[in-house]
Scaffold this active site. Structure first.
Site, PDB file in Angstrom:
ATOM      1  N   TYR A   1      -6.985  15.894  -6.136  1.00  0.00           N
ATOM      2  CA  TYR A   1      -7.152  17.221  -5.517  1.00  0.00           C
ATOM      3  C   TYR A   1      -6.348  17.286  -4.233  1.00  0.00           C
ATOM      4  O   TYR A   1      -6.134  16.279  -3.572  1.00  0.00           O
ATOM      5  CB  TYR A   1      -8.626  17.526  -5.205  1.00  0.00           C
ATOM      6  CG  TYR A   1      -9.327  16.437  -4.429  1.00  0.00           C
ATOM      7  CD1 TYR A   1      -9.889  15.350  -5.078  1.00  0.00           C
ATOM      8  CD2 TYR A   1      -9.422  16.495  -3.037  1.00  0.00           C
ATOM      9  CE1 TYR A   1     -10.522  14.346  -4.376  1.00  0.00           C
ATOM     10  CE2 TYR A   1     -10.064  15.489  -2.327  1.00  0.00           C
ATOM     11  CZ  TYR A   1     -10.606  14.419  -3.002  1.00  0.00           C
ATOM     12  OH  TYR A   1     -11.221  13.416  -2.309  1.00  0.00           O
TER      13      TYR A   1
ATOM     14  N   ARG B   1       0.834  -1.212   0.000  1.00  0.00           N
ATOM     15  CA  ARG B   1       0.000   0.000   0.000  1.00  0.00           C
ATOM     16  C   ARG B   1       0.865   1.257   0.000  1.00  0.00           C
ATOM     17  O   ARG B   1       0.398   2.334  -0.341  1.00  0.00           O
ATOM     18  CB  ARG B   1      -0.948  -0.021   1.188  1.00  0.00           C
ATOM     19  CG  ARG B   1      -1.963  -1.170   1.050  1.00  0.00           C
ATOM     20  CD  ARG B   1      -2.912  -1.218   2.210  1.00  0.00           C
ATOM     21  NE  ARG B   1      -3.636   0.031   2.345  1.00  0.00           N
ATOM     22  CZ  ARG B   1      -4.172   0.441   3.484  1.00  0.00           C
ATOM     23  NH1 ARG B   1      -4.053  -0.279   4.570  1.00  0.00           N
ATOM     24  NH2 ARG B   1      -4.825   1.590   3.533  1.00  0.00           N
TER      25      ARG B   1
ATOM     26  N   ASN C   1      -6.684  20.209   2.993  1.00  0.00           N
ATOM     27  CA  ASN C   1      -6.153  20.506   4.331  1.00  0.00           C
ATOM     28  C   ASN C   1      -7.119  20.014   5.383  1.00  0.00           C
ATOM     29  O   ASN C   1      -8.302  19.823   5.114  1.00  0.00           O
ATOM     30  CB  ASN C   1      -6.069  22.029   4.554  1.00  0.00           C
ATOM     31  CG  ASN C   1      -4.976  22.687   3.751  1.00  0.00           C
ATOM     32  OD1 ASN C   1      -4.023  22.037   3.335  1.00  0.00           O
ATOM     33  ND2 ASN C   1      -5.123  23.978   3.535  1.00  0.00           N
ATOM     34  N   LYS C   2      -6.623  19.871   6.590  1.00  0.00           N
ATOM     35  CA  LYS C   2      -7.498  19.778   7.760  1.00  0.00           C
ATOM     36  C   LYS C   2      -7.494  21.181   8.372  1.00  0.00           C
ATOM     37  O   LYS C   2      -6.431  21.800   8.516  1.00  0.00           O
ATOM     38  CB  LYS C   2      -6.962  18.746   8.761  1.00  0.00           C
ATOM     39  CG  LYS C   2      -7.125  17.290   8.281  1.00  0.00           C
ATOM     40  CD  LYS C   2      -8.579  16.864   8.350  1.00  0.00           C
ATOM     41  CE  LYS C   2      -8.870  15.540   7.635  1.00  0.00           C
ATOM     42  NZ  LYS C   2      -8.297  14.383   8.307  1.00  0.00           N
TER      43      LYS C   2
ATOM     44  N   GLN D   1      -7.971   4.558  -3.543  1.00  0.00           N
ATOM     45  CA  GLN D   1      -7.543   5.884  -3.116  1.00  0.00           C
ATOM     46  C   GLN D   1      -6.069   5.818  -2.753  1.00  0.00           C
ATOM     47  O   GLN D   1      -5.607   4.839  -2.175  1.00  0.00           O
ATOM     48  CB  GLN D   1      -8.430   6.356  -1.954  1.00  0.00           C
ATOM     49  CG  GLN D   1      -7.762   6.563  -0.614  1.00  0.00           C
ATOM     50  CD  GLN D   1      -7.623   5.281   0.191  1.00  0.00           C
ATOM     51  OE1 GLN D   1      -7.570   4.170  -0.343  1.00  0.00           O
ATOM     52  NE2 GLN D   1      -7.542   5.432   1.495  1.00  0.00           N
TER      53      GLN D   1
ATOM     54  N   HIS E   1     -14.084   7.829   9.171  1.00  0.00           N
ATOM     55  CA  HIS E   1     -13.721   8.133   7.779  1.00  0.00           C
ATOM     56  C   HIS E   1     -13.348   6.839   7.033  1.00  0.00           C
ATOM     57  O   HIS E   1     -13.827   6.587   5.931  1.00  0.00           O
ATOM     58  CB  HIS E   1     -12.551   9.126   7.780  1.00  0.00           C
ATOM     59  CG  HIS E   1     -11.867   9.283   6.458  1.00  0.00           C
ATOM     60  ND1 HIS E   1     -12.323  10.135   5.495  1.00  0.00           N
ATOM     61  CD2 HIS E   1     -10.769   8.680   5.946  1.00  0.00           C
ATOM     62  CE1 HIS E   1     -11.533  10.052   4.434  1.00  0.00           C
ATOM     63  NE2 HIS E   1     -10.577   9.175   4.679  1.00  0.00           N
TER      64      HIS E   1
HETATM   65  O1  FEC Z   1      -5.240  13.062   9.246  1.00  0.00           O
HETATM   66  C1  FEC Z   1      -4.965  12.307   8.285  1.00  0.00           C
HETATM   67  O2  FEC Z   1      -4.191  11.325   8.379  1.00  0.00           O
HETATM   68  C2  FEC Z   1      -5.650  12.610   6.991  1.00  0.00           C
HETATM   69  C3  FEC Z   1      -5.091  11.917   5.789  1.00  0.00           C
HETATM   70  C4  FEC Z   1      -6.290  11.499   4.917  1.00  0.00           C
HETATM   71  C5  FEC Z   1      -7.010  12.307   4.083  1.00  0.00           C
HETATM   72  C6  FEC Z   1      -8.031  11.496   3.495  1.00  0.00           C
HETATM   73  C7  FEC Z   1      -8.997  11.945   2.640  1.00  0.00           C
HETATM   74  C8  FEC Z   1      -9.786  11.148   1.865  1.00  0.00           C
HETATM   75  N1  FEC Z   1      -9.847   9.784   1.933  1.00  0.00           N
HETATM   76  C9  FEC Z   1     -10.703   9.327   0.970  1.00  0.00           C
HETATM   77  C10 FEC Z   1     -11.012   8.027   0.707  1.00  0.00           C
HETATM   78  C11 FEC Z   1     -10.715   6.952   1.538  1.00  0.00           C
HETATM   79  C12 FEC Z   1     -11.130   5.593   1.319  1.00  0.00           C
HETATM   80  C13 FEC Z   1     -10.681   4.842   2.397  1.00  0.00           C
HETATM   81  C14 FEC Z   1      -9.966   5.750   3.263  1.00  0.00           C
HETATM   82  C15 FEC Z   1      -9.375   5.409   4.478  1.00  0.00           C
HETATM   83  C16 FEC Z   1      -8.465   6.210   5.151  1.00  0.00           C
HETATM   84  C17 FEC Z   1      -7.722   5.828   6.329  1.00  0.00           C
HETATM   85  C18 FEC Z   1      -6.846   6.854   6.622  1.00  0.00           C
HETATM   86  C19 FEC Z   1      -7.101   7.900   5.654  1.00  0.00           C
HETATM   87  N2  FEC Z   1      -8.100   7.492   4.806  1.00  0.00           N
HETATM   88 FE1  FEC Z   1      -9.045   8.634   3.419  1.00  0.00          FE
HETATM   89  N3  FEC Z   1      -7.916  10.202   3.980  1.00  0.00           N
HETATM   90  C20 FEC Z   1      -6.860  10.197   4.864  1.00  0.00           C
HETATM   91  C21 FEC Z   1      -6.452   9.108   5.609  1.00  0.00           C
HETATM   92  N4  FEC Z   1     -10.012   7.007   2.724  1.00  0.00           N
HETATM   93  C22 FEC Z   1      -5.823   6.920   7.751  1.00  0.00           C
HETATM   94  C23 FEC Z   1      -7.978   4.551   7.151  1.00  0.00           C
HETATM   95  C24 FEC Z   1      -6.903   3.594   7.096  1.00  0.00           C
HETATM   96  C25 FEC Z   1      -7.033   2.808   5.854  1.00  0.00           C
HETATM   97  O3  FEC Z   1      -8.005   2.026   5.760  1.00  0.00           O
HETATM   98  O4  FEC Z   1      -6.199   3.003   4.966  1.00  0.00           O
HETATM   99  C26 FEC Z   1     -10.862   3.326   2.634  1.00  0.00           C
HETATM  100  C27 FEC Z   1      -9.619   2.647   2.159  1.00  0.00           C
HETATM  101  C28 FEC Z   1      -9.738   1.153   2.165  1.00  0.00           C
HETATM  102  O5  FEC Z   1     -10.406   0.616   1.245  1.00  0.00           O
HETATM  103  O6  FEC Z   1      -9.197   0.520   3.094  1.00  0.00           O
HETATM  104  C29 FEC Z   1     -11.916   5.095   0.108  1.00  0.00           C
HETATM  105  C30 FEC Z   1     -11.250  10.477   0.263  1.00  0.00           C
HETATM  106  C31 FEC Z   1     -10.689  11.613   0.836  1.00  0.00           C
HETATM  107  C32 FEC Z   1     -10.968  13.081   0.496  1.00  0.00           C
HETATM  108  C33 FEC Z   1     -12.389  13.496   0.839  1.00  0.00           C
HETATM  109  C34 FEC Z   1     -12.672  13.808   2.271  1.00  0.00           C
HETATM  110  O7  FEC Z   1     -13.846  14.170   2.538  1.00  0.00           O
HETATM  111  O8  FEC Z   1     -11.788  13.711   3.125  1.00  0.00           O
HETATM  112  C35 FEC Z   1     -12.255  10.418  -0.883  1.00  0.00           C
HETATM  113  C36 FEC Z   1      -6.773  13.773   3.827  1.00  0.00           C
END
Ligand code: FEC
Length: 278
Positions: free
Chosen positions: A167, A153, A170-171, A207, A194
């Site tokens: 795109y 990954r 920010n947080k 993603q 999330h």
């Molecule tokens: O504080 C941080 O670490 C923020 C980093 C971060 C951002 C972010 C934004 C988006 N994500 C989107 C889609 C997915 C999908 C999956 C998923 C899971 C995670 C996990 C972490 C993570 N995301 Fe995220 N995302 C950020 C970080 N996201 C940590 C949970 C750990 C993991 O499972 O990898 C599911 C993935 C899967 O199939 O396992 C899909 C999208 C955005 C932008 C839109 C929004 O509203 O944030 C779309 C920044």
């Protein structure tokens, strides 16, 4: 020293996004053979730095809208390697017909909220103090194990989907709402929520989150890959309702387009819709 307020992150590919506008008028006046040659030069330059999939990957995307015509995404092992990619593209003959419209520099990042809390808890239970060398060593050893576990990954291939959406975001760090002033537990809960929403889209979207704090103007880059572009709309819409996004997310410009094989760059320059990936 591992700061318990900061989620640990694991890093993978160095990532460069380059967006260009094509000068369609001038390139249309060029000889077809020259367009073919310029396209091959770019494809060869990109391929030269990746002998095997371990060295990196790249994608060409026809952008929709006025923000550019062509987006190059390069995943490489290091910033040195990204520097080589950028130089090769800048020196290519095609560059005379391109104007850069945007770019983005980042590194693939996996946020480890749950894992961070778990390791700190386990080490505390063993009676180790946060500031001690033994704590650091045990922590580093556990992170190394995690890095192995999620290597695929951290260094993903670029999915051969037709549609790509990129795109930056920010947080929020406002006076009243500030992500970084929330407790570790609150942030971890929000990220768990999330991730849960994200996982319901498994199989329909891939993603790739890359971190850009210290590298570019936003904190993260988000690349989404899907065959059906509606999945972008539905996923991002649903996420707007989860707390991490509803209260804390700020978004930059969106780039969306059609991925095509590098071998089809010449067709694209001829003004033909390039085919999807095989
Ligand atoms: O504080 C941080 O670490 C923020 C980093 C971060 C951002 C972010 C934004 C988006 N994500 C989107 C889609 C997915 C999908 C999956 C998923 C899971 C995670 C996990 C972490 C993570 N995301 Fe995220 N995302 C950020 C970080 N996201 C940590 C949970 C750990 C993991 O499972 O990898 C599911 C993935 C899967 O199939 O396992 C899909 C999208 C955005 C932008 C839109 C929004 O509203 O944030 C779309 C920044």
């Amino acid at each position: 020293v591992h700061n318990p307020f900061v989620p640990e992150t694991l890093e993978g590919w160095s990532v460069l996004h380059l967006m260009y506008r094509v000068d369609w008028g001038r390139i249309g006046d060029a000889f077809p053979g020259d367009r073919q040659q310029m396209a091959e030069e770019v494809a060869t330059a990109l391929a030269r730095s990746v002998a095997t999939a371990d060295d990196g990957a790249h994608a060409l995307v026809q952008l929709l809208g006025h923000k550019g015509d062509l987006m190059v995404i390069a995943f490489r092992r290091s910033f040195d390697d990204l520097g080589r990619v950028q130089l090769a593209l800048s020196r290519a003959h095609l560059q005379r017909y391109l104007t850069p419209t945007a770019s983005y520099v980042s590194i693939v990042e996996l946020g480890m909220y749950e894992m961070t809390a778990k390791i700190h808890r386990q080490l505390a239970e063993q009676g180790l103090s946060v500031e001690s060398d033994a704590y650091d060593a045990a922590f580093d050893a556990e992170m190394a194990r995690q890095r192995e576990r999620v290597a695929n990954r951290l260094f993903p291939a670029i999915p051969a989907t037709r549609h790509v959406c990129f795109y930056p975001m920010n947080k929020r760090r406002g006076e009243t709402l500030n992500w970084y002033a929330e407790s570790f537990e609150r942030r971890a809960d929000m990220m768990l929520e999330h991730g849960k929403i994200g996982r319901t889209y498994a199989g329909r979207v891939v993603q790739v989150i890359s971190g850009s704090i210290g590298f570019d103007d936003w904190e993260w880059g988000v690349d989404l890959f899907a065959d059906d572009p509606l999945v972008f709309k539905k996923l991002i819409y649903e996420m707007r309702f989860d707390e991490a996004s509803a209260r804390f997310a700020e978004f930059g410009p969106f780039y969306v387009g059609l991925q095509f094989p590098p071998a089809a760059l010449a067709a694209f320059l001829e003004g033909q819709l390039p085919p999807a990936m095989e």
